[in-house]
Design an enzyme around this catalytic site. Structure first.
Site, short mmCIF file in Angstrom:
data_model
loop_
_atom_site.label_atom_id
_atom_site.label_comp_id
_atom_site.label_asym_id
_atom_site.label_seq_id
_atom_site.Cartn_x
_atom_site.Cartn_y
_atom_site.Cartn_z
N ARG A 1 65.82 36.48 77.55
CA ARG A 1 66.41 37.81 77.56
C ARG A 1 65.96 38.50 78.84
NH1 ARG A 1 69.48 36.13 74.47
NH2 ARG A 1 70.13 36.93 72.43
N GLU B 1 73.61 43.74 81.54
CA GLU B 1 74.64 42.72 81.61
C GLU B 1 75.99 43.32 81.25
OE1 GLU B 1 73.51 39.37 79.18
OE2 GLU B 1 71.67 39.02 80.30
N HIS C 1 75.00 34.62 82.00
CA HIS C 1 74.54 34.40 80.62
C HIS C 1 75.35 33.30 79.93
CE1 HIS C 1 72.31 36.58 77.13
NE2 HIS C 1 72.36 35.27 76.93
#
Length: 321
Positions: free
Chosen positions: A233, A262, A281
């Site tokens: 994370r 993000e 991601h």
């Protein structure tokens, strides 16, 4: 008939499976009021990548279970769900190998400057044999430090030790005997790991304890030749401190699949640094794995609503209520 709210698009067969067990209402989470209204008379919910706050669940008296299509659960207030008696399920097993592949791709790409040099070639800059200014660093035989040796960390350790003859150090709340026996992994304190590892790989969930666990002091304690790998994370790393460490040469480079914000803002200094590999991601983002995750989450939800779910429960204490 039970009602399920889905706030993420689901594969057709997964949707059909849920529809065999309940009425499924698909909502766009961007339509916040509609989404919250749908939750108020739902028995369960399934989705990912959306923050579910306590305020959104006020009045949702029928809600018994939520199922996230992810291993991470930092989008939920787990204590609040437990207080309400709502089971939270996640998908910790089906994405392990795909995510470990992503982690190792970051290790290789960062060490061998794959993205940077591929762009250099495409730009027409390759006009003669390369010299030392374009050399990378070896991966095989180096020391990999894994912060958090759970499922994904263990799969990374297997690739490192058996595939690349790497020494594996790790920190974890408890010892991982299987990794120690099979891969020669050695459990150490974080300070030793940071000072020793050539690659520092973060594989921890985001919690109050892990937020910004790697900051300016930690970067200074790492080797100047070290490369940080983060596919856990984004907020486990103090991004401002990371940028400074990369700009100042405090560490050699970084391979990142996650960020504090993000999508990563277009003006982020990280995008201007040649010693950074930045991915959007993609940890578990293969067709096969994302389908398996959606199906697993759907099965978790159906079992939770039936009162038969025995695995993949985040807040197991809710079952004692």
């Amino acid at each position: 008939m039970k009602k399920i709210v889905a706030w993420k698009s689901l594969p057709e067969d997964v949707l059909a499976y849920l529809q065999q067990h309940a009425e499924v209402v698909q909502v766009d989470p961007a339509q916040h009021d509609t989404f919250v209204a749908a939750l108020k008379d739902a028995d369960g919910g399934i989705g990912s990548s959306v923050k579910i706050t306590p305020a959104m669940l006020e009045g949702a008296s029928r809600l018994k279970a939520l199922s996230t299509i992810s291993v991470g659960f930092d989008q939920f207030d787990v204590a609040d769900l437990t207080r309400r008696g709502i089971v939270l399920a996640h998908t910790p097993d089906v994405l392990t190998e795909s995510t470990a592949d992503t982690v190792f791709s970051l290790i290789l790409a960062s060490a061998r400057r794959v993205v940077e040099l591929a762009d250099w070639v495409k730009a027409g800059e390759w006009k003669q044999s390369i010299g030392p200014t374009h050399f990378g660093v070896d991966v095989q035989g180096k020391t990999l430090g894994i912060v958090g040796l759970g499922r994904i960390g263990g799969a990374v350790a297997r690739r490192a030790a058996l595939g690349f003859n790497m020494k594996v150090l790790y920190t974890n709340r408890s010892a991982n005997a299987q990794a120690e026996q099979a891969y020669g992994a050695r459990r150490v304190e974080l300070a030793e790991l940071l000072a020793t590892a050539d690659f520092v790989c973060l594989q921890v969930p985001l919690t109050p304890e892990t937020k910004h666990m790697i900051g300016a002091a930690e970067f200074k304690s790492m080797k100047k030749s070290a490369i940080l790998i983060n596919a856990s994370r984004g907020a486990t790393v103090d991004e401002k401190a990371l940028i400074e460490a990369l700009q100042n040469g405090t560490i050699h480079g970084a391979g990142l699949d996650v960020f504090e914000t993000e999508p990563l803002p277009a003006d982020s200094p990280l995008l201007k640094l040649a010693n950074v590999v930045a991915l959007p991601h993609i940890g578990s983002a293969t067709h096969e794995t994302r389908h398996a995750m959606a199906l697993n989450a759907a099965e978790n939800l159906v079992a939770a609503l039936d009162g038969t779910l025995a695995t993949n429960i985040v807040n197991r204490e809710v079952l004692k209520k």
